[in-house]
Write an enzyme that holds these catalytic residues in place. Structure first.
Site, PDB file in Angstrom:
ATOM      1  N   TYR A 184      28.892  32.807  45.878  1.00  0.00           N
ATOM      2  CA  TYR A 184      29.310  31.925  44.667  1.00  0.00           C
ATOM      3  C   TYR A 184      29.079  32.700  43.481  1.00  0.00           C
ATOM      4  CZ  TYR A 184      24.409  30.803  43.757  1.00  0.00           C
ATOM      5  OH  TYR A 184      22.867  31.045  43.698  1.00  0.00           O
ATOM      6  N   CYS A 185      29.749  32.351  42.242  1.00  0.00           N
ATOM      7  CA  CYS A 185      29.845  32.937  40.939  1.00  0.00           C
ATOM      8  C   CYS A 185      30.341  32.064  40.136  1.00  0.00           C
ATOM      9  CB  CYS A 185      30.335  34.387  41.010  1.00  0.00           C
ATOM     10  SG  CYS A 185      32.233  34.331  41.318  1.00  0.00           S
ATOM     11  N   THR A 186      30.262  32.445  39.008  1.00  0.00           N
ATOM     12  CA  THR A 186      30.668  31.516  37.755  1.00  0.00           C
ATOM     13  C   THR A 186      32.178  30.911  37.970  1.00  0.00           C
ATOM     14  OG1 THR A 186      29.766  33.250  36.107  1.00  0.00           O
ATOM     15  CG2 THR A 186      30.947  31.257  35.316  1.00  0.00           C
ATOM     16  N   ILE A 213      31.079  28.101  40.521  1.00  0.00           N
ATOM     17  CA  ILE A 213      30.139  26.986  40.178  1.00  0.00           C
ATOM     18  C   ILE A 213      30.611  26.057  39.108  1.00  0.00           C
ATOM     19  CG2 ILE A 213      27.832  26.860  39.087  1.00  0.00           C
ATOM     20  CD1 ILE A 213      27.301  29.875  39.806  1.00  0.00           C
TER      21      ILE A 213
END
Ligand SMILES: [Zn+2]
Ligand SMILES: [Zn+2]
Length: 319
Positions: A184-186, A213
């Site tokens: 996961y990342c921004t 996210i």
């Protein structure tokens, strides 16, 4: 009244002429008075832009007319109207700087052989089915995860995205290779590449959180599996998904919970440290430890316990 907003989107799609797309995007941004950053490469586009809601809608509408960008998933959030200093539209070898341009292939469907996309609801289903076996793998820089992350996530020791390849090749995560791993990342762009790099290195079951996210926070706030604040690459610096969010960061002076990074007082130094509201005044008088060593006395020397700075090389890089 003009309502300031921020849009975040990317598309992995082959671009035969990135330079032409760059010029087009720059003139669009200028036409609609937008600020922020757009990266264009042979692999697609990655953008974070601020402006009024009306202007951004016009910009997005026109951008989607380019065939490869028709399906872009645009994330909207509230802005302040002064979230970026200016408009920057650049051609780069990679949309996100993994230093792995030759490892990644992109076709009309996006990154070839990347992780299985999971919408926020599907992520919860996976966790309900597989429980503790599921590993959350943070695809961001360690300083971002220091103020918020998925509960129990593995946070690789990376100062910049460029460190991921060496980190994966170090073998430090080989014990996760047989487990379901959710990257996961921004906003999702980094995981398109990271999940592909992991699959190529023998991780057998790799997922990527679709929409990142940001989309997860819109869906579940911080009532689900997310804890703390989200670091963002604009003047806001962090956002929260609920009114009662407790950031995971700790003030380097007093240890109080905080999500607010402050720059080292030394001009040109990019080191960030966390300060709470009460101690924020100190942030304007204290050098980081590296600067105190290089230029002692230029500013008051930081105390021993204040030296928990985090290096932050690509603070200005697009998420
Ligand atoms: Zn404090
Ligand atoms: Zn410094």
């Amino acid at each position: 009244m003009a309502v300031p907003k921020i849009v975040l989107f990317y598309a992995f799609t082959p671009l035969a002429d990135p330079r032409a797309v760059q010029l087009w995007q720059r003139s669009l941004g200028e036409q609609w008075n937008l600020t922020g950053r757009v990266i264009v490469s042979e692999h697609g586009i990655n953008a974070t832009l601020g402006g009024t809601v009306e202007n951004l809608k016009q910009y997005v509408k026109t951008t989607k007319q380019y065939p490869g960008f028709a399906g872009i998933d645009v994330k909207w959030s509230d802005g302040t109207g002064r979230d970026f200093p200016r408009l920057s539209v650049k051609v780069r070898p990679e949309l996100v700087s993994f230093g792995a341009v030759d490892e990644i292939a992109v076709d009309e469907d996006g990154v070839v052989d990347s992780g299985v996309r999971l919408a926020p609801e599907a992520l919860h289903e996976l966790v309900a089915e597989r429980g503790e076996d599921v590993v959350f793998f943070d695809g961001r820089n360690a300083f971002e995860a220091a103020i918020g992350k998925f509960r129990g996530a593995v946070v690789p020791d990376v100062a910049t995205t460029r460190d991921f390849v060496a980190e994966l090749d170090s073998g430090a995560y080989d014990d996760l290779k047989g487990r379901p791993v959710v990257t996961y990342c921004t906003g999702g762009v980094r995981c398109e590449v990271l999940s592909s790099l992991m699959l190529a290195r023998g991780f057998e079951e790799v997922y990527q959180l679709d929409g990142g996210i940001v989309r997860y926070g819109e869906t579940f706030g911080d009532q689900g599996l997310w804890e703390g604040s989200l670091y963002v690459f604009d003047e806001r610096m962090h956002v929260e998904f609920g009114d009662d969010t407790v950031p995971l960061g700790a003030c380097c002076e007093c240890g109080a919970a905080t999500a607010k990074y402050e720059n080292c007082v030394d001009p040109g130094c990019q080191t960030l440290r966390l300060f709470c509201t009460d101690c924020a005044g100190l942030a304007r008088t204290l050098q980081c430890d590296a600067c105190a060593e290089l230029r002692p006395g230029a500013y008051p020397r930081p105390r021993e316990d204040a030296m928990t700075g985090l290096s932050h090389d690509n603070h200005r890089a697009t998420a």
